[in-house]
Every structure is written in C-alpha cells, then in structure tokens.
Write a protein that holds these residues in place. Structure first.
Motif, PDB file in Angstrom:
ATOM      1  N   LEU A 658       0.832  -1.205   0.000  1.00  0.00           N
ATOM      2  CA  LEU A 658       0.000   0.000   0.000  1.00  0.00           C
ATOM      3  C   LEU A 658       0.866   1.254   0.000  1.00  0.00           C
ATOM      4  N   LEU A 659       1.964   1.234   0.773  1.00  0.00           N
ATOM      5  CA  LEU A 659       2.885   2.370   0.780  1.00  0.00           C
ATOM      6  C   LEU A 659       3.566   2.526  -0.580  1.00  0.00           C
ATOM      7  N   GLN A 660       3.937   1.400  -1.186  1.00  0.00           N
ATOM      8  CA  GLN A 660       4.531   1.455  -2.528  1.00  0.00           C
ATOM      9  C   GLN A 660       3.553   2.037  -3.540  1.00  0.00           C
ATOM     10  N   LEU A 661       2.286   1.662  -3.404  1.00  0.00           N
ATOM     11  CA  LEU A 661       1.269   2.200  -4.314  1.00  0.00           C
ATOM     12  C   LEU A 661       1.131   3.709  -4.149  1.00  0.00           C
ATOM     13  N   LEU A 662       1.068   4.169  -2.907  1.00  0.00           N
ATOM     14  CA  LEU A 662       0.965   5.610  -2.676  1.00  0.00           C
ATOM     15  C   LEU A 662       2.198   6.340  -3.185  1.00  0.00           C
ATOM     16  N   LEU A 663       3.375   5.745  -2.976  1.00  0.00           N
ATOM     17  CA  LEU A 663       4.597   6.367  -3.468  1.00  0.00           C
ATOM     18  C   LEU A 663       4.582   6.474  -4.997  1.00  0.00           C
ATOM     19  N   ALA A 664       4.149   5.396  -5.657  1.00  0.00           N
ATOM     20  CA  ALA A 664       4.057   5.437  -7.116  1.00  0.00           C
ATOM     21  C   ALA A 664       3.080   6.515  -7.565  1.00  0.00           C
ATOM     22  N   MET A 665       2.011   6.692  -6.827  1.00  0.00           N
ATOM     23  CA  MET A 665       1.010   7.696  -7.201  1.00  0.00           C
ATOM     24  C   MET A 665       1.551   9.111  -7.037  1.00  0.00           C
ATOM     25  N   VAL A 666       2.229   9.399  -5.924  1.00  0.00           N
ATOM     26  CA  VAL A 666       2.726  10.764  -5.716  1.00  0.00           C
ATOM     27  C   VAL A 666       3.905  11.058  -6.647  1.00  0.00           C
ATOM     28  N   GLN A 667       4.638  10.021  -7.055  1.00  0.00           N
ATOM     29  CA  GLN A 667       5.719  10.228  -8.018  1.00  0.00           C
ATOM     30  C   GLN A 667       5.189  10.598  -9.398  1.00  0.00           C
ATOM     31  N   LYS A 668       3.981  10.112  -9.725  1.00  0.00           N
ATOM     32  CA  LYS A 668       3.389  10.369 -11.036  1.00  0.00           C
ATOM     33  C   LYS A 668       2.450  11.575 -11.043  1.00  0.00           C
ATOM     34  N   SER A 669       1.927  11.916  -9.896  1.00  0.00           N
ATOM     35  CA  SER A 669       0.854  12.910  -9.897  1.00  0.00           C
ATOM     36  C   SER A 669       1.082  13.955  -8.806  1.00  0.00           C
ATOM     37  N   SER A 670       1.148  15.212  -9.205  1.00  0.00           N
ATOM     38  CA  SER A 670       1.217  16.296  -8.221  1.00  0.00           C
ATOM     39  C   SER A 670      -0.097  16.428  -7.471  1.00  0.00           C
ATOM     40  N   THR A 671      -1.180  15.979  -8.118  1.00  0.00           N
ATOM     41  CA  THR A 671      -2.488  16.020  -7.457  1.00  0.00           C
ATOM     42  C   THR A 671      -2.499  15.116  -6.234  1.00  0.00           C
ATOM     43  N   ALA A 672      -1.976  13.903  -6.401  1.00  0.00           N
ATOM     44  CA  ALA A 672      -1.912  12.975  -5.264  1.00  0.00           C
ATOM     45  C   ALA A 672      -1.002  13.522  -4.170  1.00  0.00           C
ATOM     46  N   GLN A 673       0.089  14.160  -4.574  1.00  0.00           N
ATOM     47  CA  GLN A 673       1.023  14.722  -3.600  1.00  0.00           C
ATOM     48  C   GLN A 673       0.377  15.864  -2.825  1.00  0.00           C
ATOM     49  N   ASP A 674      -0.288  16.742  -3.551  1.00  0.00           N
ATOM     50  CA  ASP A 674      -0.973  17.857  -2.884  1.00  0.00           C
ATOM     51  C   ASP A 674      -2.057  17.351  -1.939  1.00  0.00           C
ATOM     52  N   CYS A 675      -2.715  16.273  -2.372  1.00  0.00           N
ATOM     53  CA  CYS A 675      -3.772  15.692  -1.532  1.00  0.00           C
ATOM     54  C   CYS A 675      -3.198  15.195  -0.210  1.00  0.00           C
ATOM     55  N   LEU A 676      -2.021  14.571  -0.267  1.00  0.00           N
ATOM     56  CA  LEU A 676      -1.400  14.065   0.958  1.00  0.00           C
ATOM     57  C   LEU A 676      -0.916  15.212   1.842  1.00  0.00           C
ATOM     58  N   ILE A 677      -0.286  16.226   1.241  1.00  0.00           N
ATOM     59  CA  ILE A 677       0.263  17.336   2.028  1.00  0.00           C
ATOM     60  C   ILE A 677      -0.839  18.109   2.725  1.00  0.00           C
ATOM     61  N   SER A 678      -1.940  18.309   2.019  1.00  0.00           N
ATOM     62  CA  SER A 678      -3.031  19.116   2.571  1.00  0.00           C
ATOM     63  C   SER A 678      -3.910  18.354   3.548  1.00  0.00           C
ATOM     64  N   ASN A 679      -3.726  17.067   3.605  1.00  0.00           N
ATOM     65  CA  ASN A 679      -4.570  16.244   4.475  1.00  0.00           C
ATOM     66  C   ASN A 679      -3.805  15.946   5.769  1.00  0.00           C
ATOM     67  N   GLN A 680      -4.129  16.665   6.824  1.00  0.00           N
ATOM     68  CA  GLN A 680      -3.432  16.473   8.098  1.00  0.00           C
ATOM     69  C   GLN A 680      -3.615  15.061   8.647  1.00  0.00           C
ATOM     70  N   ASN A 681      -4.788  14.497   8.419  1.00  0.00           N
ATOM     71  CA  ASN A 681      -5.020  13.123   8.887  1.00  0.00           C
ATOM     72  C   ASN A 681      -4.110  12.136   8.159  1.00  0.00           C
ATOM     73  N   ALA A 682      -3.929  12.360   6.830  1.00  0.00           N
ATOM     74  CA  ALA A 682      -3.064  11.471   6.063  1.00  0.00           C
ATOM     75  C   ALA A 682      -1.618  11.567   6.545  1.00  0.00           C
ATOM     76  N   VAL A 683      -1.137  12.812   6.782  1.00  0.00           N
ATOM     77  CA  VAL A 683       0.232  13.008   7.277  1.00  0.00           C
ATOM     78  C   VAL A 683       0.397  12.363   8.640  1.00  0.00           C
ATOM     79  N   SER A 684      -0.567  12.573   9.516  1.00  0.00           N
ATOM     80  CA  SER A 684      -0.498  11.976  10.856  1.00  0.00           C
ATOM     81  C   SER A 684      -0.471  10.458  10.766  1.00  0.00           C
TER      82      SER A 684
END
Length: 1008
Positions: A658-684
């Motif tokens: 699951l972590l590899q999948l998320l990493l692949a997604m943020v590497q390909k998409s700035s949208t996924a990266q922005d979604c993670l950065i802006s989501n405090q629950n996701a960061v926590s």
C-alpha cells in the motif's frame, strides 16, 4: 391363287407364334394386374382359334392335294392375308408393351399403367376388328363355331371398358406410393408431378406433358422448375428409368426428338402423332380427348421446353455413363494397388503406377469416389498402410492426394480415415510442409467425430499452431481453418491457447452464450499459462478487458480470482501492460473495488496491489486527466481509503504494498502529492505508521520513502509534519532513526527529511541541536565512502542545522570536518559540492559575536583544525581564528572553489562564487581587499569567471560572477586580454536587475 394361299398360311403361322409370345409375356406379369391377366386369357382364346384355323386349313390341303385352297376366291384370300398382318402388328405391339411393363419396378408400373393399358386397349380393339372382318368360313369351311368367335370379340371389347373403369383405382395406388415414399421431402413433389403428367386430371400440376399456356401470345410450352425435375429423374436408377418414359413418346415409347403438343396439351413425337392421326385416330392416346385439327391437319404446337430438357437429359445420361466408367476404373486401380502392395518385385514402381491410375478418375469425376470407396474396395486401409509404412520410393504426395479427394468428396469415408491411424501420419507430414496433409485435416475436421479424434491425437494442436507462422500463406490459412473447426468446446480452445493461439479462446470467452462459471474457468486456466510476448499481444482485445473488469466485481469468488490472475499474467508483458493502461479504463477502479472486499484473502489483495503499482509505474502524468479510471484512483477519497488501509492493516506485506502504491502515485501525480500534504489526517497516519513500525522493517523504510519523496519534491515547501502534539512525536521518531539505524537508506532519507524541515520553528531547531544529532551528521559526512544520496542528504541536514543555530553550536557541528568538506569540493557529486560550498560560504563569514579571547578560542580551534600551521592566515592574519568558524584560505578551499565556477551545474557555480565573495568582507580595509584579490587571482579565477559570463548563465549566477570580477579586475594579475574580454561582455550585463545595471554602467564609464 397359290401365292395368296401361301401368304395366308405364312401369316397365320406367324400370327400363332406372335400370340404365343404375347401370352408368355403376359403370364410373367404379377398376379395383381387383373386387366392384363384377362387380356392374356383372351389372347389364349385367340390363339386356340387361330390354331384350329391352321389345322383345318392343313386338312383341306391334304384332301385336295392339287387344289389351291378352299372355297374362297381370290378376294377372300387377299383380305385374309391383310387382316392377319394387321392382327400380327397389333399382337407384336401388345407383346412389346407388356415386355417393357414386365421389366419395370412397381413404381414405374404405377406411373405408366394408364399408358400401357391404353396401348393394350388399342391392340385389343385392332385384334377384335380384324377378327370381325376375317372371313373364317371362307378360309376354312370346316370351322363353324360362330358363337365362340363372338365371345372372344366381346371379351376383347370388355377389356377396354375394365381399364377405363379402373383408371381412378390406378391413381389411388399411385397416391399411396407417393405417401409411402421414404424421401418424400425431396422427391414426393416430383413423383406427384410425374403422376399428373402421365394421368392428367383437371387440376394437373405443370410439368412434362402438362397443359401449355392458354395465352395466344405463347406458342411454346412453359414449364416450372425443369432442371429440378431432370435432376430428380436422374437421382436413382428407377427414377432414371422413369425419366426415359416421361421423355418418351406415348406412341413410339422412344425418347422424343421433336416433341409437339396436341390440343389437350399432351406431348408426342411430331411424326408419330401425325401418322397416328392420318391413320384415322382422332382421340389422344393418353386422355382419350378428341384432338383438334384444321382442314384435316392435326393442330400441333412445338414443345421447346421439353426439347431442351431432353437435350439436357441426354447430356446427363452421358455424365452418368462416364460416372459408371470412372467407378469401374477406380475399382480396378484399387485392386491393382492391393496386388502391388503385396508384390515384392519392384513394389514402389507398381504402387506409384496404381496410384496414378487411382488419381485419374478421382480427379476427373469426383462423384465416383463415394461409391468406389466402400468396404469391399478396401482402398482407404491400403492408402493408410502406405502412409504409415513409408515404403522407399513410394510417391507419398500421390497417396495424400488420393486421401484428400476421398475426404473432400466422400463424407461417409471421413470417419473411416480417422479410424485408420492416419491422423498422426498426417501431422508428421504437416511438419514436413506437405500442404496436402493440412488440406486433408481440414476436410476431416468438418466431421465432428473425426475432429474429436484429431484433438485427442498427441501434439495435434501444437503442430497446427506452429504452422500458423509458416511463410506460405495458404498453408498457414488452412491450418487456421482446421483449428477453427476443432475449437468446438472449452477444452480444445484452452489447448490452443496453451500452444500460443488465442483467437478461438477469445471468441469463446467473449461470446454471449457462455456462463460466468465457464468464463471464470477459462480465465483461471489462462492465468496459469506461460505466454510469450507475441501470444500476450493477442489478448489486446477491448471486449476481453471489459469482461475481466466485470468479473472483478462479480459476486462469484472464483470469478474474481480468475480475473485477477488473468490481469496479473497480462501485465507480465510490457506491451500488454501498456495496452491495458491505454484501453482498459475499468481495470484500476475494478482493482480498487477488489481491495475493499473483506472476503478476499490477503495474498489476492497483494496481487491486486502489485498490478496497480505496475500500471501506475508505466503511466504518464498526463494520463490521470484523460484516463477516467486513473482519475478515480487519484481522487481524494481513494487516497484517503488507501491511507486508512495502511493504518488498519496488520499484515506487513500489505502495508508495504500500500505504501509502494501511494509512493508510485505521488511520483506520477502532483495532485496525489498535494492531496497528501493538505490532508493532516493522512500526514499523521504516515508518521503513525513510521512510529509504530518495527525497527529495520520494510514498512518503516517505505513510509520514510513516501515522506522523503513528498519533502524533496517540494523544495519551496517545508516537509509535511502532523500538528502539535503529534509533531514532537514525529520528530523524535525521525531523530531516533537518524541516531540509531544502521541502514544507510533509512539514514539518508531521514537526513533528507531534516534538510527540508521548517527553519523558523524554534521547537524543531531546539530538538535538532542535540549532541546525538550532531554526532550522527558528523559521522555520515566524515565517511567519504558513503553513497552520493546519503552524503548529499547529510550535507543538507548539516546546512539546515547551521542555518538557524548559534555560533557555538556551529563550531561543535563542523569540528574536524574541514578536510572532509574540502575533499567533497573536488570529488563528490554536483549536489554535494554545491551544498559543501554553501556550508563554507555560511561559515566563512565574519562572526562578530565570536569570543575574542585568544586563549579560550585557541584551545577549541586547535582540536578543530588538525592541519593548522603555526603561521598566520595569509588573508586575515591573527584575526582569522577569532572571527570565523571556518576560513577558506586557512583550509585551502579557494582553489577547489575556483574550479567549481565553470561547473555544468548552475547551482554549484553560484554556490562557489558566493563562497569566494565572502573573502571580500563589507567594510574591509583596502589592504585586506587587495590581499583577497591576490589570493583569488593567484588561483587563476579570471578565466573561469569570463567563461561563465560568456555563456549568458542564469541571472543569479551572472550577477555573482560579475560581482566577483568587478572586485578583482584592477589587480595586476589580470591580463590585458582578459580585461578586454570583460569589457566586451559588459554591455550584455545591462539586462540584469537595477543594482547590476547601475554597477555595470559605472564600470563601463570607468573602463571606456
């Protein structure tokens, strides 16, 4: 008179013989033809009468040896001879008719009984008329049995009446035969037509001899479906015989040459009917209707249609005869082949000759094959034996041609060929590129039972599939046709797929009538196959992908798992993976649904995750906008769902994927990266996974990779951290990994995260200024054998700690690192050199707050600079150690920095120039500035600076290079050529910012 007497006697004798033959023929008729039997009885009476007449005449001649006859005169004798000849003709006609009738089967008798009876009626009438006129008393006065003669004549008249009365009964018997005909659907309409032709009723169907068109514009007879009529007439022997008489004239009983129709529309030979009419007959022989005439001439119309049929029939009869001849030739050749096989003397020569004899009739007249290859012929077994024995010198191609013709034109023999072990031999011949062998298999495969035998034969499917790549197009196409005939069930299509031929598999898989269970079974089998790149490309079928997607959300577990296995097998091929990503829009979203299913085992979920990772790795960033399924995958809800699964999962492998999948997604998409950065629950949640993961586990490593990638990919933003109080826990987790981990990859990523932490956060700065952090960073930089990434991140962490720390902390942090940093300037990666130069630029600046006590500071610096000499700094002299944490001149870093100026990396060039500019301190004395210029110029700095300016670098690099050259251009070490080159560059530097424009303008005025 004697001549007439002799003629009379001879006629009388011939008449007796003819009647005898007629009686013998009639006696052979079956018992049920009552009318003919009655006719035969009357002929016996006529014979007895004639015999008595003959005996009486002989007695009279004996009594009068010199006389010439009885009491009759010349007229009586001439009349008797004429009448006896007429009787003889009638008797012969009746005998011929009965002989023909006797030679036919029951069906033909039924059809032609009316015509036969009409003939016999006519003959009876002629015999009766002759008997009435015959002067018996004048020929033989001794014969006075007038009552007997009248009885014979009356009986003959009554036969006509009986035949006419039984006409309807004959029709009934014919109708019964038609109803009982076995192949009624094929021949019954024609049989009925023929019946109507022979015995026309008021509503007779059109056909041969049927009524012609009444329209005056139509002069010739029109017929319906005449070709079908002729074909049916020639289909079986009895029908062939029947056709002869349907095309025959009722008068001559011969095939008509010039058929013509009378007014009742029955057809006759033109000459025969005209002669018949001239003889005084006015009634049609078939229907007994009066035939119309004009001025004494019979009205006739040509029957051109019937004439055409007769011509075609004759041609068909020729074909039939040729067929019979071909059958005989084939049978004889087969017998010679058997003899040749058993003959040990030059067997191959004789066999080849026999084979040629076999091929000739089979190729000329293929219809002979089915008849001549029956069980008694034993042709197929012998051909099979030749094929299996491989006798030297035997023409195998001829053997194959014989078998091909048999298989092609004799369906009944296909199974016999299949039972003779020929299939394996044919496959062997296919491997030898014998085209005829594949053609035979193609013909055999059209029979379902033989097709099954082919499937069950070892290597049959593999052999046929291998032929598909044959360079001969027709050879390959025939093999494809065989495989199509064999693909009748799931088993055979799977066998073909295993061998690499997937077209039949896809056709069946995508068909509408297939059940979900069968489709799941097929998908499961496909998932187990080892497909080549070429075979996998065959699965690039949009409908196939749609079915797989539907199966992922199916309620049937077996269907889900089979679909997943299929997709996994497909993405093992780079080409198929690319195609699925471009065309299988429903696959990623289907896999997401699959992951949410709690009833699915973990190992299957892991397969689904691996598939998603593979697809995302292959995708392009722009595809998330154009691919609806990827767009759903990158949505906020999907990312949050993946985060929750990471947090809640207890399986380490699941969390890693699951972590590899998320990493692949943020590497390909700035949208996924922005979604993670802006989501405090996701960061926590990510830091929670990092904190709770076991030491040195893959989960911690991949969580670090994800956090590090987010931090490093957004240089303008700080690394994401959870809110207070989780932030402190997260930092403690990071610092613990930095100070305690023995995995370089983990240390590198933690150092990289530290380098991107917020610089204005006092709590973070305080936590980073611990001795444990200092030791960890100090250790990684001093280990010059580290990987580039680890050294780069360690230098980044050092730079981050220096930026917001006190001078005392800086001195502790860089203690004993001077030599390592100088070495990094010359040997490490561009990023490491850049960061090392930035560190030197920061530490070389004058620090007013540094202690001025020579004794107190000397003790620290003595341990800090182990290579420090007892001489003073050439630039700063004794103040160097008192005012700077690290001196560029003292650690001999000026020359390495000069070499960095002309770097291919603009950022490294800027860092080197910035570090060298720190030698020119604001407010420094003229002596100090000149000393700094001398040190730099002596390091040959002019040439690289001018080279950088000539390249028109980035504005920041250009500005730093201009500022540095501006400070040294007056030095005597600058040559005239260098100064002239600098003057030529100055006009181009006017494009800089306002401060640079001002300085350039002043310098231009000064130099020009």
């Amino acid at each position: 008179m004697d001549v007439l007497t002799n003629l009379r006697d001879d006629s009388l004798k011939r008449m007796v013989d003819a009647v005898s033959e007629l009686i013998a023929a009639a006696e052979r008729i079956k018992h049920e033809e009552e009318n003919i039997r009655r006719f035969s009885i009357q002929m016996i009476s006529v014979k007895e009468l004639l015999i008595n007449l003959e005996q009486s005449q002989q007695q009279q001649q004996q009594q009068q040896p010199g006389g010439g006859g009885g009491g009759g005169g010349k007229f009586a004798l001439g009349s008797a001879v004429s009448l006896l000849r007429r009787m003889e003709d009638a008797v012969n006609t009746a005998r011929e008719t009965i002989d023909w009738y006797n030679s036919k089967g029951s069906f033909v008798r039924f059809v032609f009984c009316s015509s036969v009876f009409s003939k016999l009626t006519q003959c009876s009438k002629q015999i009766a008329d002759a008997l009435r006129l015959l002067p018996i008393t004048q020929i033989s006065p001794a014969l006075h049995d007038k009552a007997k003669l009248d009885a014979i004549i009356h009986s003959l008249d009554s036969i006509v009446f009986s035949i006419e009365a039984n006409a309807e009964a004959i029709h009934s018997r014919l109708d019964m035969y038609v109803a009982a005909e076995k192949n009624g659907r094929i021949r019954q309409p024609m049989i009925q037509k023929l019946a109507d032709i022979n015995n026309p009723r008021p509503a007779a169907a059109c056909g041969i001899g049927s009524p012609i068109m009444e329209s005056p514009e139509e002069e010739e007879v029109q017929f319906g479906d005449l070709n079908q009529t002729l074909n049916i007439l020639c289909s079986v022997d009895e029908i062939v015989n029947l056709s002869i008489f349907c095309l025959s004239c009722p008068l001559t009983l011969k095939i008509m040459e010039d058929p013509a129709c009378v007014s009742c529309n029955h057809s006759y030979e033109r000459k025969a009917i005209e002669e018949y009419f001239r003889g005084g007959e006015k009634l049609c022989l078939v229907c007994k209707k009066e035939m119309s005439s004009t001025e004494g001439k019979l009205d006739l119309k040509p029957n051109s249609a019937l004439r055409s049929i007769i011509l075609e029939w004759k041609q068909n009869r020729t074909s039939i005869q040729a067929l019979e001849n071909a059958k005989k030739k084939l049978s004889d050749a087969s017998a010679r082949l058997i003899i040749s096989i058993n003959n040990n003397v030059e067997p191959s020569m004789n066999i080849n000759a026999a084979l040629e004899d076999l091929l000739s009739p089979m190729m000329d007249i293929p219809d002979c094959i089915s008849e001549a290859t029956n069980g008694s012929c034993k042709l197929i077994p012998n051909l099979a034996a030749l094929l299996k024995k491989k006798t030297a010198g035997v023409n195998i191609t001829a053997v194959l041609q014989c078998l091909l013709l048999i298989a092609r034109f004799s369906d009944g023999n296909k199974e016999i060929i299949g039972r003779r072990g020929v299939i394996q031999c044919l496959l062997n011949q296919c491997r030898m590129n014998e085209a005829a062998a594949v053609e035979i298999l193609l013909e055999l495969s059209k029979d379902d039972r033989v097709a099954q035998k082919i499937i069950e034969t070892n290597t049959s499917i593999a052999t046929l599939v291998s032929i598909l790549h044959n360079p001969e197009p027709q050879f390959a196409e025939n093999a494809r046709a065989v495989l199509k005939n064999l693909s009748t069930d799931v088993k055979s299509t799977i066998m073909m797929a295993v061998c690499g031929y997937l077209d039949p598999f896809l056709d069946l898989f995508n068909s509408e009538g297939i059940s979900e269970e069968t489709r799941a079974f097929m998908a499961g089998e496909l998932a187990q196959m080892h497909l080549t790149e070429t075979a996998a490309s065959s699965l690039e079928n949009e409908l196939f992908i749609i079915h797989l997607s539907v199966m992922l959300s199916n309620s049937l577990p077996a269907s889900k798992l089979a679909s997943l296995g299929c997709i996994k097998r497909l993405i093992s091929s780079n080409r198929s993976r690319t195609w699925i990503l471009s065309n299988g829009h429903t696959i990623p979203s289907g896999l997401l649904c699959f992951l949410r299913d709690t009833s699915i085992e973990q190992r299957w979920k892991q397969d689904a995750l691996e598939i998603l990772i593979s697809l995302i790795d292959l995708s392009q960033p722009s595809e998330q906008q154009t691919n609806p399924s990827l767009e759903r995958l990158y949505s906020h809800n999907s990312i949050q769902d993946l985060i929750e699964q990471i947090k809640s999962s207890t399986d380490q492998d699941d969390r890693v994927l699951l972590l590899q999948l998320l990493l692949a997604m943020v590497q390909k998409s700035s949208t996924a990266q922005d979604c993670l950065i802006s989501n405090q629950n996701a960061v926590s949640s990510l830091y929670f996974v990092l904190r709770t993961a076991d030491d040195n586990s893959k989960v911690r490593l991949h969580a670090l990779k994800l956090i590090y990638h987010i931090a490093a990919s957004t240089p303008d933003l700080d690394a994401p951290l959870p809110p207070h109080p989780a932030k402190e826990r997260a930092l403690r987790s990071i610092i613990a990994i930095l100070t305690e981990s023995h995995i370089d990859e983990e240390i590198s990523m933690v150092a990289g995260i530290i380098s991107h932490l917020p610089r204005s956060d006092k709590a973070i700065n305080a936590m980073l200024q611990s001795s444990a952090v200092l030791r960890a960073i100090h250790l990684q930089i001093s280990r010059l054998n580290n990987s580039n990434e680890l050294l780069e991140n360690a230098l980044g962490a050092l730079l981050r700690c220096i930026d917001q720390s006190t001078t005392e902390f800086q001195m502790q942090l860089v203690g004993n690192l001077e030599q390592a940093i100088v070495q990094i300037l010359t040997t490490s990666s561009p990023l490491s050199r850049q960061r090392a130069a930035m560190i030197l630029a920061h530490l070389n600046r004058r620090t007013p707050g540094l202690s001025t006590s020579p004794d107190s500071s000397f003790h620290f610096r003595r341990h800090s600079w182990p290579f420090q000499s007892s001489t003073k700094c050439a630039l700063h002299e004794s103040s160097c150690s008192l005012q700077r944490v690290m001196c560029l001149v003292k650690i001999r870093a000026v020359r390495p920095l000069v070499c960095m100026i002309d770097s291919m990396n603009p950022a490294a060039s800027e860092a080197a120039l910035t570090a060298l500019l720190t030698l020119f301190e604001p407010g420094a004395t003229e002596t100090l500035l000149n000393a700094a210029s001398s040190i730099i110029v002596d390091s040959q700095v002019a040439a690289p600076i001018l080279k950088v300016l000539e390249k028109r670098p980035l504005p920041r690099v250009e500005k730093a290079a201009f500022e540095l050259f501006q400070k040294i251009y007056k030095h005597p070490g600058i040559t005239w050529e260098q100064l002239e080159k600098f003057k030529a560059i100055l006009p181009y530097l006017l494009n800089g910012d306002n401060e640079q424009k001002k300085n350039v303008t002043m310098l231009i005025k000064e130099l020009f």
